[in-house]
Design a protein around this motif. Sequence first.
Motif, PDB file in Angstrom:
ATOM      1  N   ASN A  40       5.630  64.278 -13.649  1.00  0.00           N
ATOM      2  CA  ASN A  40       6.163  63.122 -12.917  1.00  0.00           C
ATOM      3  C   ASN A  40       5.563  61.820 -13.431  1.00  0.00           C
ATOM      4  OD1 ASN A  40       3.658  62.784 -11.642  1.00  0.00           O
ATOM      5  ND2 ASN A  40       4.370  63.443  -9.644  1.00  0.00           N
ATOM      6  N   GLU A  41       5.972  60.714 -12.845  1.00  0.00           N
ATOM      7  CA  GLU A  41       5.537  59.403 -13.335  1.00  0.00           C
ATOM      8  C   GLU A  41       4.040  59.162 -13.190  1.00  0.00           C
ATOM      9  OE1 GLU A  41       6.287  56.220  -9.874  1.00  0.00           O
ATOM     10  OE2 GLU A  41       8.103  57.297 -10.443  1.00  0.00           O
ATOM     11  N   HIS A  42       3.353  60.020 -12.422  1.00  0.00           N
ATOM     12  CA  HIS A  42       1.909  59.882 -12.241  1.00  0.00           C
ATOM     13  C   HIS A  42       1.123  60.789 -13.185  1.00  0.00           C
ATOM     14  CE1 HIS A  42       2.634  57.497  -8.632  1.00  0.00           C
ATOM     15  NE2 HIS A  42       3.578  58.370  -8.363  1.00  0.00           N
ATOM     16  N   GLY A  43       1.843  61.488 -14.078  1.00  0.00           N
ATOM     17  CA  GLY A  43       1.191  62.383 -15.021  1.00  0.00           C
ATOM     18  C   GLY A  43       0.823  63.731 -14.444  1.00  0.00           C
ATOM     19  N   VAL A  44       1.424  64.092 -13.306  1.00  0.00           N
ATOM     20  CA  VAL A  44       1.134  65.362 -12.654  1.00  0.00           C
ATOM     21  C   VAL A  44       2.263  66.346 -12.957  1.00  0.00           C
ATOM     22  CG1 VAL A  44       0.765  66.496 -10.422  1.00  0.00           C
ATOM     23  CG2 VAL A  44      -0.152  64.201 -10.819  1.00  0.00           C
ATOM     24  N   VAL A  45       1.896  67.561 -13.352  1.00  0.00           N
ATOM     25  CA  VAL A  45       2.890  68.601 -13.637  1.00  0.00           C
ATOM     26  C   VAL A  45       3.384  69.166 -12.307  1.00  0.00           C
ATOM     27  CG1 VAL A  45       3.344  70.806 -14.759  1.00  0.00           C
ATOM     28  CG2 VAL A  45       1.792  69.169 -15.826  1.00  0.00           C
ATOM     29  N   ILE A  46       4.708  69.156 -12.121  1.00  0.00           N
ATOM     30  CA  ILE A  46       5.337  69.666 -10.903  1.00  0.00           C
ATOM     31  C   ILE A  46       6.107  70.934 -11.270  1.00  0.00           C
ATOM     32  CG2 ILE A  46       6.969  69.137  -9.045  1.00  0.00           C
ATOM     33  CD1 ILE A  46       4.475  67.309  -9.070  1.00  0.00           C
ATOM     34  N   GLY A  47       5.851  72.010 -10.524  1.00  0.00           N
ATOM     35  CA  GLY A  47       6.583  73.246 -10.746  1.00  0.00           C
ATOM     36  C   GLY A  47       5.825  74.303 -11.517  1.00  0.00           C
ATOM     37  N   ASP A  54      -5.874  66.817 -12.571  1.00  0.00           N
ATOM     38  CA  ASP A  54      -6.771  65.661 -12.690  1.00  0.00           C
ATOM     39  C   ASP A  54      -6.098  64.350 -12.298  1.00  0.00           C
ATOM     40  OD1 ASP A  54      -8.789  67.311 -13.555  1.00  0.00           O
ATOM     41  OD2 ASP A  54      -8.415  66.921 -15.686  1.00  0.00           O
ATOM     42  N   ASN A  55      -4.798  64.227 -12.558  1.00  0.00           N
ATOM     43  CA  ASN A  55      -4.079  62.984 -12.260  1.00  0.00           C
ATOM     44  C   ASN A  55      -3.557  62.910 -10.837  1.00  0.00           C
ATOM     45  OD1 ASN A  55      -4.438  62.181 -14.918  1.00  0.00           O
ATOM     46  ND2 ASN A  55      -2.554  63.142 -15.566  1.00  0.00           N
ATOM     47  N   SER A  56      -3.663  63.977 -10.080  1.00  0.00           N
ATOM     48  CA  SER A  56      -3.102  63.999  -8.731  1.00  0.00           C
ATOM     49  C   SER A  56      -3.915  63.128  -7.768  1.00  0.00           C
ATOM     50  CB  SER A  56      -3.083  65.428  -8.192  1.00  0.00           C
ATOM     51  OG  SER A  56      -2.709  65.428  -6.831  1.00  0.00           O
ATOM     52  N   PRO A  57      -3.226  62.329  -6.952  1.00  0.00           N
ATOM     53  CA  PRO A  57      -3.951  61.560  -5.934  1.00  0.00           C
ATOM     54  C   PRO A  57      -4.749  62.455  -4.985  1.00  0.00           C
ATOM     55  CG  PRO A  57      -1.739  60.703  -6.182  1.00  0.00           C
ATOM     56  CD  PRO A  57      -1.807  61.977  -6.994  1.00  0.00           C
ATOM     57  N   GLY A  72       8.236  61.220  -2.070  1.00  0.00           N
ATOM     58  CA  GLY A  72       9.371  61.049  -2.964  1.00  0.00           C
ATOM     59  C   GLY A  72       9.706  62.295  -3.754  1.00  0.00           C
ATOM     60  N   ASP A  73      10.870  62.258  -4.357  1.00  0.00           N
ATOM     61  CA  ASP A  73      11.378  63.405  -5.103  1.00  0.00           C
ATOM     62  C   ASP A  73      10.526  63.782  -6.304  1.00  0.00           C
ATOM     63  OD1 ASP A  73      13.466  63.612  -3.334  1.00  0.00           O
ATOM     64  OD2 ASP A  73      14.908  62.578  -4.619  1.00  0.00           O
ATOM     65  N   GLU A  74       9.771  62.834  -6.850  1.00  0.00           N
ATOM     66  CA  GLU A  74       8.987  63.159  -8.040  1.00  0.00           C
ATOM     67  C   GLU A  74       7.849  64.135  -7.752  1.00  0.00           C
ATOM     68  OE1 GLU A  74       6.895  59.171  -6.929  1.00  0.00           O
ATOM     69  OE2 GLU A  74       8.914  59.936  -6.794  1.00  0.00           O
ATOM     70  N   TRP A  75       7.606  64.429  -6.468  1.00  0.00           N
ATOM     71  CA  TRP A  75       6.545  65.364  -6.085  1.00  0.00           C
ATOM     72  C   TRP A  75       7.091  66.733  -5.700  1.00  0.00           C
ATOM     73  CZ3 TRP A  75       1.835  64.061  -7.363  1.00  0.00           C
ATOM     74  CH2 TRP A  75       1.543  62.714  -7.519  1.00  0.00           C
ATOM     75  N   VAL A  76       8.409  66.896  -5.691  1.00  0.00           N
ATOM     76  CA  VAL A  76       9.026  68.147  -5.257  1.00  0.00           C
ATOM     77  C   VAL A  76       9.842  68.724  -6.401  1.00  0.00           C
ATOM     78  CG1 VAL A  76      10.592  69.210  -3.595  1.00  0.00           C
ATOM     79  CG2 VAL A  76       9.163  67.291  -2.887  1.00  0.00           C
ATOM     80  N   HIS A  77       9.613  69.975  -6.715  1.00  0.00           N
ATOM     81  CA  HIS A  77      10.396  70.629  -7.759  1.00  0.00           C
ATOM     82  C   HIS A  77      11.742  71.044  -7.165  1.00  0.00           C
ATOM     83  CE1 HIS A  77      11.665  73.388 -10.864  1.00  0.00           C
ATOM     84  NE2 HIS A  77      10.795  72.771 -11.655  1.00  0.00           N
TER      85      HIS A  77
END
Length: 127
Positions: A40-47, A54-57, A72-77
Motif C-alpha cells: 500500500n501507499e505506506h509501504g506495508v504489504v497487504i495480503g 516495519d512500516n506499519s503504524p 481505508g481500502d488500502e489496508w484491506v485485501h
Amino acid sequence: MSKDQKKAVSAQDQSELDPFEIDFLPQFEQGRGPHEAFVNEHGVVIGDHEYESDNSPLEQWTAETDPEVMAGDEWVHPYKDIGFQSAENRDYFEKGIAPQGGIFTHPDKDVSFDPGESTTKQKEDEA
C-alpha cells in the motif's frame, strides 16, 4: 455446464483458496482487485498474513498516532480479509443472501445526523 459440474468445480477451487479467502459468487469478483498481496501507499504489504511490518503504524504507535492513518481500502485485501469469514459475509458473498437490516441500530439513538443538529426525537423529548 450442469449445476453438479459447477458445484464440483467450486469445491475444487475452494481447496486452492487461501485460508482467509471465501468462494465469491461471480458478481462479487468483478473489479474487486488483485488476488496477490500488494504494497500500500505506506509501504506495508497487504495480503501476506504477516501482520508485523516495519512500516506499519501499528509497529510505531504512540499517543499522538491518529487511528485514521489505518483507515481505508488500502489496508484491506480484496480477497484475503478475516472479515470475509463471518457468517453474514459468507452468506452474502458466497450465497447472495443480503444481510438482515436494522441489526446495528439503537432503539433511541439516531446517529444519522450531523453533530450539533438535533433530531426530531430529541425535540419531542424536550417538549
